[in-house]
Scaffold this motif. Structure first.
Motif, mmCIF file in Angstrom:
data_model
loop_
_atom_site.group_PDB
_atom_site.id
_atom_site.type_symbol
_atom_site.label_atom_id
_atom_site.label_comp_id
_atom_site.label_asym_id
_atom_site.label_seq_id
_atom_site.Cartn_x
_atom_site.Cartn_y
_atom_site.Cartn_z
ATOM 1 N N LEU A 151 0.818 -1.222 0.000
ATOM 2 C CA LEU A 151 0.000 0.000 0.000
ATOM 3 C C LEU A 151 0.845 1.262 0.000
ATOM 4 N N SER A 152 1.950 1.250 0.712
ATOM 5 C CA SER A 152 2.804 2.446 0.794
ATOM 6 C C SER A 152 3.726 2.583 -0.408
ATOM 7 N N GLN A 153 3.756 1.569 -1.254
ATOM 8 C CA GLN A 153 4.683 1.592 -2.389
ATOM 9 C C GLN A 153 3.952 1.492 -3.727
ATOM 10 N N LEU A 154 2.732 1.962 -3.763
ATOM 11 C CA LEU A 154 1.987 1.916 -5.019
ATOM 12 C C LEU A 154 2.723 2.732 -6.085
ATOM 13 N N PRO A 155 2.837 2.219 -7.317
ATOM 14 C CA PRO A 155 3.596 2.926 -8.370
ATOM 15 C C PRO A 155 3.066 4.338 -8.600
ATOM 16 N N LYS A 156 3.952 5.316 -8.540
ATOM 17 C CA LYS A 156 3.527 6.712 -8.639
ATOM 18 C C LYS A 156 2.858 7.024 -9.975
ATOM 19 N N ASP A 157 3.390 6.441 -11.041
ATOM 20 C CA ASP A 157 2.793 6.721 -12.350
ATOM 21 C C ASP A 157 1.380 6.146 -12.449
ATOM 22 N N LEU A 158 1.165 4.979 -11.819
ATOM 23 C CA LEU A 158 -0.164 4.381 -11.827
ATOM 24 C C LEU A 158 -1.130 5.178 -10.956
ATOM 25 N N VAL A 159 -0.635 5.619 -9.795
ATOM 26 C CA VAL A 159 -1.455 6.464 -8.916
ATOM 27 C C VAL A 159 -1.866 7.738 -9.646
ATOM 28 N N GLU A 160 -0.906 8.362 -10.336
ATOM 29 C CA GLU A 160 -1.204 9.595 -11.071
ATOM 30 C C GLU A 160 -2.208 9.327 -12.190
ATOM 31 N N HIS A 161 -2.055 8.209 -12.869
ATOM 32 C CA HIS A 161 -2.971 7.855 -13.968
ATOM 33 C C HIS A 161 -4.402 7.689 -13.453
ATOM 34 N N TYR A 162 -4.550 6.903 -12.388
ATOM 35 C CA TYR A 162 -5.891 6.678 -11.838
ATOM 36 C C TYR A 162 -6.474 7.965 -11.257
ATOM 37 N N ASN A 163 -5.635 8.768 -10.644
ATOM 38 C CA ASN A 163 -6.130 10.026 -10.071
ATOM 39 C C ASN A 163 -6.585 10.990 -11.160
ATOM 40 N N ASN A 164 -5.854 11.012 -12.267
ATOM 41 C CA ASN A 164 -6.286 11.854 -13.391
ATOM 42 C C ASN A 164 -7.622 11.375 -13.940
ATOM 43 N N ASP A 165 -7.806 10.052 -13.982
ATOM 44 C CA ASP A 165 -9.101 9.508 -14.426
ATOM 45 C C ASP A 165 -10.224 9.967 -13.496
ATOM 46 N N LYS A 166 -9.942 9.948 -12.204
ATOM 47 C CA LYS A 166 -10.955 10.382 -11.226
ATOM 48 C C LYS A 166 -11.278 11.862 -11.411
ATOM 49 N N LEU A 167 -10.238 12.665 -11.599
ATOM 50 C CA LEU A 167 -10.463 14.096 -11.803
ATOM 51 C C LEU A 167 -11.285 14.353 -13.074
ATOM 52 N N GLU A 168 -11.022 13.569 -14.116
ATOM 53 C CA GLU A 168 -11.795 13.719 -15.349
ATOM 54 C C GLU A 168 -13.262 13.379 -15.124
ATOM 55 N N GLU A 169 -13.510 12.325 -14.346
ATOM 56 C CA GLU A 169 -14.904 11.952 -14.055
ATOM 57 C C GLU A 169 -15.599 13.049 -13.259
ATOM 58 N N LEU A 170 -14.887 13.640 -12.316
ATOM 59 C CA LEU A 170 -15.465 14.732 -11.531
ATOM 60 C C LEU A 170 -15.695 15.963 -12.391
ATOM 61 N N GLN A 171 -14.751 16.237 -13.301
ATOM 62 C CA GLN A 171 -14.879 17.408 -14.168
ATOM 63 C C GLN A 171 -16.066 17.263 -15.110
ATOM 64 N N LYS A 172 -16.380 16.039 -15.512
ATOM 65 C CA LYS A 172 -17.541 15.806 -16.390
ATOM 66 C C LYS A 172 -18.821 16.297 -15.729
ATOM 67 N N ILE A 173 -18.913 16.144 -14.413
ATOM 68 C CA ILE A 173 -20.105 16.591 -13.686
ATOM 69 C C ILE A 173 -20.240 18.099 -13.804
ATOM 70 N N ILE A 174 -19.126 18.800 -13.624
ATOM 71 C CA ILE A 174 -19.145 20.261 -13.656
ATOM 72 C C ILE A 174 -19.400 20.770 -15.066
ATOM 73 N N ASP A 175 -18.844 20.079 -16.058
ATOM 74 C CA ASP A 175 -18.959 20.543 -17.442
ATOM 75 C C ASP A 175 -20.288 20.165 -18.094
ATOM 76 N N SER A 176 -20.991 19.211 -17.512
ATOM 77 C CA SER A 176 -22.202 18.697 -18.151
ATOM 78 C C SER A 176 -23.318 19.739 -18.175
ATOM 79 N N ASP A 177 -24.034 19.752 -19.306
ATOM 80 C CA ASP A 177 -25.217 20.605 -19.414
ATOM 81 C C ASP A 177 -26.464 19.901 -18.921
ATOM 82 N N LYS A 178 -26.356 18.608 -18.620
ATOM 83 C CA LYS A 178 -27.516 17.836 -18.189
ATOM 84 C C LYS A 178 -27.915 18.230 -16.759
ATOM 85 N N PRO A 179 -29.204 18.213 -16.462
ATOM 86 C CA PRO A 179 -29.642 18.525 -15.096
ATOM 87 C C PRO A 179 -29.050 17.564 -14.072
ATOM 88 N N LEU A 180 -28.828 18.075 -12.895
ATOM 89 C CA LEU A 180 -28.223 17.290 -11.829
ATOM 90 C C LEU A 180 -29.266 16.571 -10.986
#
Length: 878
Positions: A151-180
């Motif tokens: 757990l303390s040695q998770l690959p940094k590049d993989l952590v960054e990749h998954y975190n960017n995916d999460k940020l993109e999913e969150l950003q989709k909510i903000i950018d969406s024109d669909k009702p919430l």
């Protein structure tokens, strides 16, 4: 071993007790403890017969690891071992898993060494599940090694990749024109649901190793209260999820319409048969969802601005300094206070939205949060502020991104403060399979669809072509905003919405023609949908009648575009090809009829207000023709003549029935109250008395209430309808039942000559002492007769220092002349009153006599002086 034999029963007993617990997390934790205790007991039994010490560790992961077990949640377990043989592993796994299976639980398990765990990191679900690991039973040394080496040695590049995916999913909510806000939300997977909160938690756990949601407080973008709001929303979601599982007897996260009554009752919002119980449940759910939305937006702001510089920019036209990031996002200034000019607060707030529209900017959530905070200080003056209304109309008339700007204004709690009629729709659910969004979300969604038409990017080119010919688009924008506001009350929402539209139009300064169109579009916004789906649109008579109602191509085209985007915005798949085709047929046939009539130089007969009244009474109220004839006759004898244009059919019917009861001997006066979002309407029915309007005004003042509008109608028999708009002393339309009853009793006494206004005000000591005299010279005084503003009326515009009973005294002076007063528009600021009085001479003409005007000015100015002359009287300041 009773603990092993009784898992289902223990869950059931816990759920019964949990009904009294107001915390979802506490209930889920207690259910988790039951599973924990069961597995620990089972494991202890295995240890007695099998040598597994230091060889295996039981690790809850996923929701079970986070201790968020609902009654039918999956139990996710990692069997972490250190070279244990296959046979022993099977003994351990089968013992634990089969017991859970037999108890009705679904188990998701994996059996791995530390090295094998690392090989499954390419799966994001496994990655997130690992982040939720916690120790349960078995080798502590092995678990420590798991934490230290994996757990303390998770690959940094993989952590960054998954975190960017999460940020993109969150950003989709903000950018969406669909009702919430959805009618049937999925608590887990819909935007701003449990999964999105978990994404932020996982992201920060992988970077900062936060132990729980409360650990988000380390982020400088958040204050303690904001993190607590997120925790409260998460807790609420878990509580509703537990109720869903319990009531369904299975796992499921969609809060379906059929389940909402049961859930509301289960969670103690009231009886499932009471619609208000469901309303309370959904209202709280929507508020929590919005809290999550703003938290996500602020979190993303923090991520965007982290290690990035902002550019300061001064906007000289509006005297505002703001920061811009990435040439797109508008932030508050780093230095100083954005809203440090109290006297310019309204303009500063409204100008921020104007800047966004003009410069194609987006408001950062940091700035949105500041605006949300300052919105609590917007009082009654903001609603009536001429400057605010002018900027609002400028935004609408510019058209560009108007839907987006109004949506942002709604996010900031500003739109509902400026247009409280729309504010009343906030979080208002419709409990309908047809309507998939709340009223406010639906209306703003239509406006964002309209943005596409304004930009010329609408997917349906035929609709785009028709829209390009439309005029007065700013009135269409207003109409869309208010079209469903009438749904907050029972009855015909189109008629009630039209009444609101008329009031709004007057308040924000629309012309008579604009207000008529505004009223028309709101009142008729479902006509094309109703006719096309329920009537034979090939019937020439139907087309002729509908064309007569439209009167011109302009109204027809606006209504057609409105109907299309309204239907599309009700929900996915609602605007089918069939619906589009029949609406187009109705539009085309009606347009051809209008154009044919125009080409033959024959004016199309307009369906008059009177005809429309008769149509509604016959076909909506189902009244007999004889009674409709009587109501028509009554209506024709009411003056002024704009009674028909101002009053909807339902209101005229109500007025008539009170009038009829008066003819049959009922006692008058009759006084009624009706609550509106921005004010309360007090209707006073009585026989004509010369000073009745001043009596009403003075009595309202004696209760410490504000009169903001007054309109009077009467018929040949002297029957008078006075409609008074009132608010409390803080500008709110919510007046208590006790105060209404007291006002009704006092006004009845005044109108029956049992007391006088002077006596009422002289005995109201608290209010008299609280009134502050305005220093002389502070207000630029004005009394002006305007004969150009309206074709039928002289408008007397009066600006004087506000004082106790001022409107009452002015009305007394005006009514002392032989004139007809039909409408009063009142605006009171912190230090002055600016009121407009719509008057005619006794024979219905404008007041053009300059000598009469001067005499009236002198007496009106004397009304102001009366207050000064009576300074020596301690309580009666007249």
């Amino acid at each position: 071993m009773p603990i092993l034999l009784d898992l289902k029963t223990r869950f059931q007993r816990t759920m019964e007790s949990g009904k009294k617990v107001n915390s979802g997390r506490l209930i889920c934790r207690q259910l988790t403890y039951i599973i924990d205790a069961t597995l620990i007991s089972l494991y202890s039994e295995i240890e007695k017969t099998v040598d597994i010490k230091e060889k295996i560790c039981i690790i809850p992961i996923g929701g079970y690891g986070r201790m968020e077990i609902a009654p039918f949640s999956d139990i996710d377990i990692l069997y972490l071992h250190d070279g244990l043989d296959q046979k022993t592993l099977e003994i351990v796994i089968s013992k634990l898993n089969y017991f859970l299976y037999d108890s009705g639980k679904e188990v998701g398990h994996s059996c791995r060494t530390i090295e094998e765990c690392a090989s499954y990191l390419d799966n994001p679900h496994s990655f997130n599940a690992y982040l939720d690991s916690r120790y349960l039973i078995g080798s502590r040394n092995l678990y420590g090694k798991y934490v230290a080496e994996f757990l303390s040695q998770l690959p940094k590049d993989l952590v960054e990749h998954y975190n960017n995916d999460k940020l993109e999913e969150l950003q989709k909510i903000i950018d969406s024109d669909k009702p919430l806000l959805l009618t049937e939300p999925n608590l887990k997977t819909d935007p701003c649901g449990l999964r999105d909160i978990q994404r932020i938690y996982w992201l920060e756990k992988s970077v900062n190793n936060i132990p729980s949601l409360s650990g988000l407080g380390i982020i400088p973008a958040f204050c303690k209260g904001e993190v607590q709001q997120l925790e409260s929303a998460y807790d609420f979601y878990l509580k509703v999820r537990v109720a869903l599982h319990t009531l369904q007897g299975k796992k499921g996260d969609r809060l379906a319409l059929t389940l909402q009554p049961e859930v509301a009752e289960y969670l103690n919002y009231g009886s499932k048969s009471d619609i208000s119980s469901i309303d309370k449940l959904m209202n709280e759910l929507y508020k929590k969802q919005k809290d999550i939305y703003f938290f996500i937006g602020t979190y993303l702001d923090y991520k965007k601005s982290f290690n990035k510089s902002q550019v300061s920019r001064y906007f000289p036209d509006v005297q505002l300094s703001l920061e811009i990031l990435e040439e797109k996002y508008l932030y508050p200034p780093k230095m100083g206070n954005l809203f440090s000019r109290p006297e310019m607060l309204y303009m500063d707030i409204m100008n921020i939205f104007l800047l966004c529209q003009e410069h194609n900017l987006e408001l950062s959530f940091t700035l949105i949060n500041e605006l949300r905070f300052v919105s609590y200080f917007l009082d009654k003056d903001f609603i009536n502020s001429k400057a605010s209304s002018e900027i609002f109309l400028t935004i609408l008339k510019r058209k560009k991104r108007a839907g987006k700007i109004l949506t942002i204004m709604h996010h900031c709690n500003v739109l509902g403060k400026l247009i409280p009629e729309f504010g009343a729709c906030t979080f208002f659910p419709l409990f309908s399979y047809h309507h998939q969004y709340t009223v406010d979300e639906h209306s703003l969604y239509i406006l964002r669809e309209l943005d596409k038409l304004i930009e010329g990017n609408y997917e349906d080119k035929e609709i785009q072509s028709e829209f390009n010919k439309c005029e007065n688009v700013h009135i269409l924008i207003l109409s869309i905003l208010i079209h469903d506001a009438g749904k907050v009350k029972e009855g015909d929402h189109c008629q009630y919405g039209a009444e609101l539209a008329y009031s709004i139009g007057e308040r924000i300064g629309l012309t008579d023609a604009e207000n008529e169109l505004f009223y028309f579009l709101v009142e008729r916004h479902i006509d094309m949908s109703e006719l096309s789906t329920k009537r034979d649109i090939s019937d020439p008579k139907l087309i002729k009648d509908f064309a007569n109602q439209m009167n011109n191509e302009h109204k027809l085209r606006l209504l057609y575009v409105f109907t299309i985007i309204d239907t599309k915005s009700v929900g996915p798949g609602i605007l089918t090809n069939w619906k589009k085709a029949i609406l187009k047929t109705l539009f085309t046939n009606t347009l051809e009829f209008l154009q044919k009539e125009q080409n033959h130089s024959k004016p199309t007969p307009t369906l008059s207000n009177l005809d429309f009244l008769r149509h509604c009474l016959l076909h909506k109220e189902y009244l007999p023709k004889k009674e409709v004839d009587e109501i028509t006759s009554y209506t024709l004898h009411v003056i002024p003549s704009n009674y028909l244009g101002y009053s909807t059919p339902r209101r005229i019917l109500h007025h008539y029935r009170i009038y009829k009861s008066f003819l049959e001997g009922s006692t008058i006066p009759v006084i009624e109250f009706e609550s509106e979002p921005a004010y309360t309407i007090m209707s006073v029915y009585d026989l004509y008395k010369k000073y009745i309007l001043s009596d009403i005004s003075g009595t309202v003042s004696s209760e410490g209430l504000n009169l903001i509008g007054l309109r009077s109608f009467r018929n040949k028999n002297g029957f008078v309808i006075n409609q008074v708009q009132i608010t409390d002393s803080f500008g709110s339309g919510k007046i208590t039942k006790d105060k209404k009853e007291r006002l009704k009793e006092k006004l009845t006494q005044v109108l029956l000559k049992q007391t006088t206004v002077e006596e009422l005000i002289s005995t109201n000591l608290t209010w008299n002492y609280s009134f502050k005299k305005i220093p002389d010279g502070m207000v630029e005084e004005l009394i002006e007769f305007n004969n150009d503003a309206l074709p039928e009326y002289t408008v007397i515009e009066i600006r004087l220092p506000d004082s106790l009973g001022l409107l009452y005294r002015i009305l007394n002076q005006i009514l002392s002349f032989d004139i007809q007063l039909d409408y009063v528009r009142v605006f009171t600021s912190a230090d002055f009153a600016y009121d407009s009085f719509y008057v005619k001479s006794h024979d219905g003409k404008k007041i053009l006599d300059t000598k009469l005007q001067e005499e009236m000015k002198k007496k009106i100015m004397g009304a102001k002086q009366l207050q000064i002359q009576s300074e020596s009287v301690p309580y009666l300041q007249f």
